[in-house]
Motif scaffolding. Structure first.
Motif, short mmCIF file in Angstrom:
data_model
loop_
_atom_site.label_atom_id
_atom_site.label_comp_id
_atom_site.label_asym_id
_atom_site.label_seq_id
_atom_site.Cartn_x
_atom_site.Cartn_y
_atom_site.Cartn_z
N ILE A 21 -25.01 9.61 -51.84
CA ILE A 21 -26.26 9.30 -52.35
C ILE A 21 -26.21 8.38 -53.36
O ILE A 21 -26.90 7.32 -53.45
CB ILE A 21 -27.03 10.45 -52.92
N VAL A 22 -25.27 8.50 -54.41
CA VAL A 22 -25.19 7.40 -55.44
C VAL A 22 -24.45 6.29 -54.77
O VAL A 22 -25.27 5.21 -55.26
CB VAL A 22 -24.10 8.10 -56.48
N GLU A 23 -23.69 6.17 -54.04
CA GLU A 23 -23.16 4.85 -53.26
C GLU A 23 -24.19 4.39 -52.53
O GLU A 23 -24.50 2.75 -52.42
CB GLU A 23 -22.08 5.22 -52.66
N GLY A 24 -25.28 4.95 -52.20
CA GLY A 24 -26.38 4.13 -51.12
C GLY A 24 -27.74 3.72 -52.03
O GLY A 24 -28.17 2.77 -51.57
N VAL A 25 -27.70 4.42 -53.19
CA VAL A 25 -28.77 4.20 -54.09
C VAL A 25 -28.51 3.02 -54.86
O VAL A 25 -29.35 2.39 -55.34
CB VAL A 25 -29.37 5.29 -54.86
N PHE A 26 -27.37 2.80 -55.54
CA PHE A 26 -26.91 1.84 -56.56
C PHE A 26 -26.07 0.90 -55.95
O PHE A 26 -24.84 0.56 -56.57
CB PHE A 26 -26.27 2.51 -57.51
N PRO A 27 -26.40 0.10 -54.67
CA PRO A 27 -25.22 -0.80 -54.40
C PRO A 27 -24.65 -1.84 -55.08
O PRO A 27 -23.53 -2.06 -55.37
CB PRO A 27 -25.84 -1.61 -53.01
N GLN A 28 -25.65 -2.77 -55.97
CA GLN A 28 -25.03 -3.64 -56.75
C GLN A 28 -24.31 -3.04 -58.22
O GLN A 28 -23.28 -3.79 -58.46
CB GLN A 28 -26.22 -4.57 -56.95
N GLN A 29 -24.62 -2.07 -58.48
CA GLN A 29 -23.97 -1.58 -59.76
C GLN A 29 -22.69 -0.90 -59.29
O GLN A 29 -21.80 -1.23 -60.04
CB GLN A 29 -24.74 -0.36 -60.13
N ILE A 30 -22.52 -0.42 -58.26
CA ILE A 30 -21.26 -0.01 -57.63
C ILE A 30 -20.47 -1.05 -57.60
O ILE A 30 -19.11 -1.17 -57.89
CB ILE A 30 -21.19 0.67 -56.16
#
Length: 206
Positions: free
Chosen positions: A187-196
Protein backbone atom coordinates in the motif's frame (compact mmCIF):
# COMPACT_ATOMS: atom_id res chain seq x y z
CA UNK A 1 9.92 3.71 14.29
CA UNK A 2 12.98 1.51 14.43
CA UNK A 3 14.53 3.40 11.49
CA UNK A 4 14.69 6.69 13.40
CA UNK A 5 17.71 7.24 15.62
CA UNK A 6 18.46 10.36 17.65
CA UNK A 7 21.87 11.81 18.51
CA UNK A 8 23.77 10.38 15.52
CA UNK A 9 27.07 12.11 14.65
CA UNK A 10 26.06 14.07 11.56
CA UNK A 11 29.58 15.00 10.44
CA UNK A 12 29.94 11.71 8.56
CA UNK A 13 26.56 11.80 6.82
CA UNK A 14 26.45 12.53 3.10
CA UNK A 15 22.66 12.59 2.73
CA UNK A 16 20.03 14.95 4.13
CA UNK A 17 16.22 14.90 4.05
CA UNK A 18 14.49 18.28 4.38
CA UNK A 19 10.84 18.18 5.40
CA UNK A 20 9.44 21.40 3.98
CA UNK A 21 5.97 21.27 5.54
CA UNK A 22 6.30 19.78 9.03
CA UNK A 23 3.71 17.25 10.21
CA UNK A 24 2.24 14.81 9.07
CA UNK A 25 4.88 14.88 6.32
CA UNK A 26 7.53 13.71 8.78
CA UNK A 27 5.42 10.78 9.95
CA UNK A 28 4.58 9.70 6.40
CA UNK A 29 8.23 9.88 5.37
CA UNK A 30 9.27 7.86 8.41
CA UNK A 31 6.89 5.09 7.34
CA UNK A 32 8.26 5.20 3.78
CA UNK A 33 11.89 4.82 4.89
CA UNK A 34 10.86 2.10 7.32
CA UNK A 35 9.86 -0.01 4.33
CA UNK A 36 13.01 0.98 2.39
CA UNK A 37 15.28 0.35 5.35
CA UNK A 38 18.77 -0.58 4.19
CA UNK A 39 22.32 0.40 5.06
CA UNK A 40 21.96 4.07 4.11
CA UNK A 41 21.89 6.59 6.96
CA UNK A 42 20.44 10.04 6.27
CA UNK A 43 19.89 13.07 8.44
CA UNK A 44 16.34 14.48 8.67
CA UNK A 45 15.60 18.14 9.37
CA UNK A 46 12.43 20.23 9.65
CA UNK A 47 13.30 23.93 9.20
CA UNK A 48 11.44 26.10 11.72
CA UNK A 49 11.31 29.37 9.80
CA UNK A 50 11.67 28.60 6.10
CA UNK A 51 9.00 26.44 4.47
CA UNK A 52 8.40 24.87 1.07
CA UNK A 53 10.28 26.62 -1.76
CA UNK A 54 12.13 28.93 0.65
CA UNK A 55 14.03 25.88 1.97
CA UNK A 56 16.24 26.07 -1.14
CA UNK A 57 17.96 29.06 0.45
CA UNK A 58 19.27 26.74 3.18
CA UNK A 59 21.33 24.62 0.77
CA UNK A 60 24.66 26.43 1.41
CA UNK A 61 24.31 25.83 5.15
CA UNK A 62 23.52 22.15 4.59
CA UNK A 63 26.52 21.67 2.27
CA UNK A 64 29.09 22.89 4.79
CA UNK A 65 29.77 19.36 6.01
CA UNK A 66 29.94 16.17 3.95
CA UNK A 67 26.38 16.37 2.60
CA UNK A 68 26.28 15.56 -1.11
CA UNK A 69 22.61 14.66 -1.58
CA UNK A 70 19.60 16.61 -0.37
CA UNK A 71 16.00 15.55 -0.82
CA UNK A 72 13.35 18.25 -0.38
CA UNK A 73 9.79 17.16 0.31
CA UNK A 74 7.17 19.86 -0.03
CA UNK A 75 3.41 20.17 -0.63
CA UNK A 76 2.19 21.43 -3.98
CA UNK A 77 -0.59 23.47 -2.35
CA UNK A 78 -2.45 25.49 -5.03
CA UNK A 79 0.67 26.30 -7.07
CA UNK A 80 1.10 25.02 -10.60
CA UNK A 81 3.91 22.46 -10.88
CA UNK A 82 5.55 24.59 -13.57
CA UNK A 83 5.62 27.55 -11.15
CA UNK A 84 7.27 25.47 -8.42
CA UNK A 85 9.87 24.07 -10.80
CA UNK A 86 10.66 27.53 -12.12
CA UNK A 87 11.11 28.97 -8.62
CA UNK A 88 13.20 26.02 -7.46
CA UNK A 89 15.38 26.28 -10.56
CA UNK A 90 15.91 29.99 -9.96
CA UNK A 91 16.79 29.32 -6.32
CA UNK A 92 19.30 26.62 -7.24
CA UNK A 93 20.74 28.85 -9.98
CA UNK A 94 21.61 31.52 -7.41
CA UNK A 95 23.56 28.98 -5.37
CA UNK A 96 25.11 26.72 -8.01
CA UNK A 97 28.44 27.34 -9.68
CA UNK A 98 28.30 26.21 -13.29
CA UNK A 99 25.49 24.56 -15.24
CA UNK A 100 22.57 22.76 -13.63
CA UNK A 101 21.67 19.37 -15.06
CA UNK A 102 18.09 18.18 -14.59
CA UNK A 103 17.54 14.42 -14.69
CA UNK A 104 14.56 12.06 -14.27
CA UNK A 105 11.82 14.30 -15.60
CA UNK A 106 9.81 11.36 -16.89
CA UNK A 107 9.45 8.67 -14.17
CA UNK A 108 7.20 10.68 -11.83
CA UNK A 109 5.25 13.89 -12.49
CA UNK A 110 6.13 15.47 -9.15
CA UNK A 111 9.82 14.54 -9.04
CA UNK A 112 12.89 16.31 -10.37
CA UNK A 113 16.57 15.68 -9.70
CA UNK A 114 19.07 18.50 -10.09
CA UNK A 115 22.80 17.82 -10.44
CA UNK A 116 24.93 20.86 -9.68
CA UNK A 117 28.00 22.26 -7.97
CA UNK A 118 28.40 24.51 -4.95
CA UNK A 119 31.94 25.82 -5.10
CA UNK A 120 33.93 22.74 -6.06
CA UNK A 121 31.50 20.31 -4.42
CA UNK A 122 29.15 18.32 -6.61
CA UNK A 123 25.72 17.68 -5.12
CA UNK A 124 22.25 16.47 -6.02
CA UNK A 125 18.99 18.11 -5.08
CA UNK A 126 16.08 15.69 -5.24
CA UNK A 127 12.79 17.58 -5.28
CA UNK A 128 9.66 15.64 -4.32
CA UNK A 129 6.33 17.48 -4.49
CA UNK A 130 3.53 15.93 -2.47
CA UNK A 131 0.16 15.50 -4.15
CA UNK A 132 -1.91 13.14 -6.30
CA UNK A 133 -4.00 14.16 -9.32
CA UNK A 134 -6.59 11.48 -8.52
CA UNK A 135 -7.41 13.25 -5.26
CA UNK A 136 -9.73 16.16 -6.10
CA UNK A 137 -8.79 18.98 -3.77
CA UNK A 138 -8.20 22.72 -4.00
CA UNK A 139 -4.67 22.28 -2.57
CA UNK A 140 -2.48 19.22 -3.12
CA UNK A 141 -0.45 18.01 -0.14
CA UNK A 142 0.84 14.94 1.71
CA UNK A 143 -2.73 14.51 2.92
CA UNK A 144 -3.68 13.45 -0.64
CA UNK A 145 -1.55 10.35 -0.16
CA UNK A 146 -2.87 9.67 3.32
CA UNK A 147 -6.49 9.93 2.15
CA UNK A 148 -5.77 7.46 -0.64
CA UNK A 149 -4.25 5.15 1.98
CA UNK A 150 -7.36 5.53 4.14
CA UNK A 151 -9.54 4.61 1.17
CA UNK A 152 -7.46 1.49 0.46
CA UNK A 153 -7.80 0.57 4.13
CA UNK A 154 -11.61 0.82 3.76
CA UNK A 155 -11.97 3.97 5.87
CA UNK A 156 -14.87 6.14 4.74
CA UNK A 157 -14.02 9.81 4.13
CA UNK A 158 -17.00 11.28 2.27
CA UNK A 159 -16.96 14.23 -0.12
CA UNK A 160 -14.45 17.00 0.50
CA UNK A 161 -12.92 20.06 -1.15
CA UNK A 162 -9.67 20.26 0.81
CA UNK A 163 -7.54 17.19 1.56
CA UNK A 164 -5.99 18.69 4.72
CA UNK A 165 -9.43 19.36 6.19
CA UNK A 166 -10.65 15.92 5.15
CA UNK A 167 -7.63 14.27 6.80
CA UNK A 168 -8.19 16.26 10.00
CA UNK A 169 -11.84 15.20 10.00
CA UNK A 170 -10.75 11.61 10.72
CA UNK A 171 -8.21 12.54 13.39
CA UNK A 172 -9.37 9.69 15.59
CA UNK A 173 -8.24 7.23 12.88
CA UNK A 174 -4.76 8.69 12.23
CA UNK A 175 -2.83 6.43 14.57
CA UNK A 176 -4.61 3.35 13.27
CA UNK A 177 -3.85 4.33 9.65
CA UNK A 178 -0.17 4.96 10.41
CA UNK A 179 0.15 1.61 12.21
CA UNK A 180 -1.47 -0.24 9.31
CA UNK A 181 0.76 1.52 6.76
CA UNK A 182 3.79 0.38 8.76
CA UNK A 183 2.62 -3.20 8.24
CA UNK A 184 1.53 -2.92 4.59
CA UNK A 185 4.46 -2.23 2.29
CA UNK A 186 2.48 -2.71 -0.94
CA UNK A 187 0.00 0.00 0.00
CA UNK A 188 2.84 2.39 0.88
CA UNK A 189 4.53 1.73 -2.47
CA UNK A 190 1.28 2.41 -4.32
CA UNK A 191 0.30 5.50 -2.34
CA UNK A 192 3.66 7.33 -2.28
CA UNK A 193 5.15 6.84 -5.81
CA UNK A 194 7.23 10.02 -6.12
CA UNK A 195 8.47 9.79 -2.53
CA UNK A 196 9.58 6.17 -3.06
CA UNK A 197 11.38 7.06 -6.29
CA UNK A 198 13.04 10.07 -4.64
CA UNK A 199 14.35 7.86 -1.83
CA UNK A 200 15.84 5.46 -4.35
CA UNK A 201 18.03 8.29 -5.61
CA UNK A 202 19.35 8.75 -2.09
CA UNK A 203 20.73 5.22 -2.14
CA UNK A 204 22.60 5.69 -5.42
CA UNK A 205 26.20 6.86 -5.46
CA UNK A 206 26.86 10.37 -6.70
Amino acid sequence: MDVLVKEVATRDLDTLVVIGDGTPDDIAFSIIVFHLNGDKIAGIVKPKEKKRIDCVGLIPAYLKGNIRKIIFLMDQEDDKLSTIYERIHEGVKKIATGKIKVIDEESEKRLKVYECKYGSKEFELILVINGLDEIHTDKHSIEDHLLKAAELLSIEIGDFENSKEAWNSIKDRHEDIFKKLKKKRKIVEGVFPQQIQGCKYLAEKL
